[in-house]
Scaffold this active site. Structure first.
Site, short mmCIF file in Angstrom:
data_model
loop_
_atom_site.label_atom_id
_atom_site.label_comp_id
_atom_site.label_asym_id
_atom_site.label_seq_id
_atom_site.Cartn_x
_atom_site.Cartn_y
_atom_site.Cartn_z
N GLU A 42 -16.63 14.73 -21.04
CA GLU A 42 -16.94 15.68 -22.13
C GLU A 42 -18.34 16.23 -21.83
O GLU A 42 -18.51 17.41 -21.57
CB GLU A 42 -16.89 14.97 -23.49
CG GLU A 42 -17.19 15.87 -24.68
CD GLU A 42 -17.23 15.10 -26.01
OE1 GLU A 42 -17.37 13.86 -25.99
OE2 GLU A 42 -17.15 15.77 -27.07
N HIS A 87 -5.67 13.57 -30.27
CA HIS A 87 -7.13 13.30 -30.21
C HIS A 87 -7.73 13.73 -31.54
O HIS A 87 -8.11 14.89 -31.73
CB HIS A 87 -7.74 14.07 -29.03
CG HIS A 87 -9.19 13.79 -28.79
ND1 HIS A 87 -9.76 13.84 -27.54
CD2 HIS A 87 -10.21 13.46 -29.64
CE1 HIS A 87 -11.05 13.57 -27.62
NE2 HIS A 87 -11.36 13.34 -28.90
N HIS A 92 -10.28 11.95 -34.55
CA HIS A 92 -11.04 10.84 -35.13
C HIS A 92 -10.86 10.95 -36.64
O HIS A 92 -11.31 11.95 -37.24
CB HIS A 92 -12.52 10.96 -34.77
CG HIS A 92 -12.75 10.97 -33.29
ND1 HIS A 92 -13.09 9.83 -32.59
CD2 HIS A 92 -12.67 11.97 -32.37
CE1 HIS A 92 -13.23 10.14 -31.30
NE2 HIS A 92 -12.97 11.43 -31.14
N1 ADE Z 1 -16.70 10.50 -31.82
C1 ADE Z 1 -16.13 11.42 -32.61
N2 ADE Z 1 -15.97 12.56 -31.93
C2 ADE Z 1 -16.43 12.35 -30.67
C3 ADE Z 1 -16.53 13.14 -29.51
N3 ADE Z 1 -16.12 14.40 -29.46
N4 ADE Z 1 -17.08 12.58 -28.41
C4 ADE Z 1 -17.51 11.33 -28.44
N5 ADE Z 1 -17.43 10.55 -29.50
C5 ADE Z 1 -16.90 11.06 -30.63
ZN ZN Z 2 -13.19 12.72 -29.59
#
Ligand code: ADE
Ligand code: ZN
Length: 334
Positions: free
Chosen positions: A200, A17, A19
């Site tokens: 989240e 995970h 980005h």
């Molecule tokens: N884009 C990058 N990080 C994120 C996260 N933690 N939650 C949602 N979208 C994201």
């Molecule tokens: Zn994320």
């Protein structure tokens, strides 16, 4: 360094995970703004860092999308990805499954091809130079329409061999997984793996939707699943992998203190939990710092650390043979 800190450094690890745009360090952001001759709102690297104060996901996302606007050319995406892979090499991360947000670039006039070819060229070099294997996951921005996501998937089809899966990220509350039912079905039809951010900030019902409507292969975050006994049971029964991101959760106030982080309860409940960094340049640490933070705050044992590291491979999209090769290598070290 304590014994457990040394163990965290020494174990070969996977990250599931991450980005790639969230690994953009202020120094590179500043350099790219200069290189691309952009009007940039910050006058120093310190000023950029000082802006990283978040009380919720949206505060971060606003700065994250502004930050990625310095990425314009194929070489910029290469440099961004290579900087992350160098960090992986330092931290003994041997397999990565990285997210990228094409809509954050195409809406600024940068082509999908520029984005994916720059990222892919760096990943190929990272495999050759550091031996880091990889998968790539295209994320749809959930604050945009499903129609826009379908357009993005269609753009990606020309380079379909360069991606392994699709995901769902950005502003969660108000944008439930069910909004993307059709595009996820299309991605599955195209042979892609499916993941989604859920639970989240959003409620357990969003996790339910990601499982039953999107039919995900892996769950990103999933923290709020712990509010529902039936969901915990379902996740345990299916051994669905959850990609948990401790420092992200702290910085975005999903937890108020690392001592309150649910990761230990999640493990104790029998869930397949993995540790990840999410957006390391914004949240104050790469993968090893995430392991260290939970180890110290929750007093995790050596066995728990080893379980979490192994889960990173078990929850990956590697073949069973590749998974077993990594798990055997870990067993030889502990
Ligand atoms: N884009 C990058 N990080 C994120 C996260 N933690 N939650 C949602 N979208 C994201
Ligand atoms: Zn994320």
């Amino acid at each position: 360094m304590t014994n457990l800190a040394q163990l965290i450094q020494d174990l070969p690890k996977a990250e599931l995970h991450l980005h790639i745009e969230g690994s953009l360090e202020p120094e590179l952001m500043f350099e790219l703004a200069k290189r691309n001759e952009l009007d940039f709102p910050y006058s120093s690297v310190e000023e950029i860092r000082n802006a990283y104060q978040f009380t919720q996901l949206q505060d971060f996302l606003d700065i994250y999308y502004a930050g990625m606007s310095v990425l314009i050319k194929e070489q910029d995406f290469y440099d961004l990805t290579m900087a992350y892979l160098k960090k992986c090499d330092e931290q003994n991360i041997v397999h990565v499954e990285i997210f990228f947000d094409p809509q954050g670039h195409t809406e600024r006039g940068v082509s999908y091809k520029t984005v994916i070819t720059g990222i892919n060229r760096a990943l190929k070099d990272g495999l050759a130079d550091f031996g880091i294997s990889y998968k790539t996951i295209l994320c749809f921005l959930r604050h945009l329409s499903e129609e826009d996501a379908i357009k993005t998937l269609n753009e990606a089809k020309e380079f379909i061999e360069l991606i392994d899966g699709v995901g769902l990220d950005s502003s969660e509350v108000g944008n439930p997984p069910s909004k993307f039912k059709n595009v996820f079905a299309m991605a599955k039809e195209a042979g892609l793996k499916l993941v989604a951010h859920a639970g989240e900030e959003g409620p357990p019902e969003y996790v339910e939707e990601a499982l039953s409507i999107l039919k995900i292969d892996r769950l990103d975050h999933g923290n709020r699943s712990m509010e529902s006994e039936s969901l915990i049971e379902k996740l345990k029964e299916s051994q669905m992998a959850l990609t948990v991101c401790p420092l992200s959760n702290l910085k975005l106030c999903v937890v108020n203190d690392m001592k309150d982080h649910p990761i230990k309860s999640m493990l104790d409940a029998g869930l397949l939990i993995t540790v990840n960094s999410d957006d390391p340049s914004y949240f104050g640490g790469y993968l090893n710092e995430n392991y260290l933070a939970i180890q110290e705050s929750l007093n995790l044992s050596k066995e728990m650390i080893v379980t979490l590291v192994k889960n990173g491979f078990i929850g990956s999209f590697l073949s069973d043979d590749e998974k077993n090769r990594h798990l055997d290598a870990i067993d030889l070290l502990v």
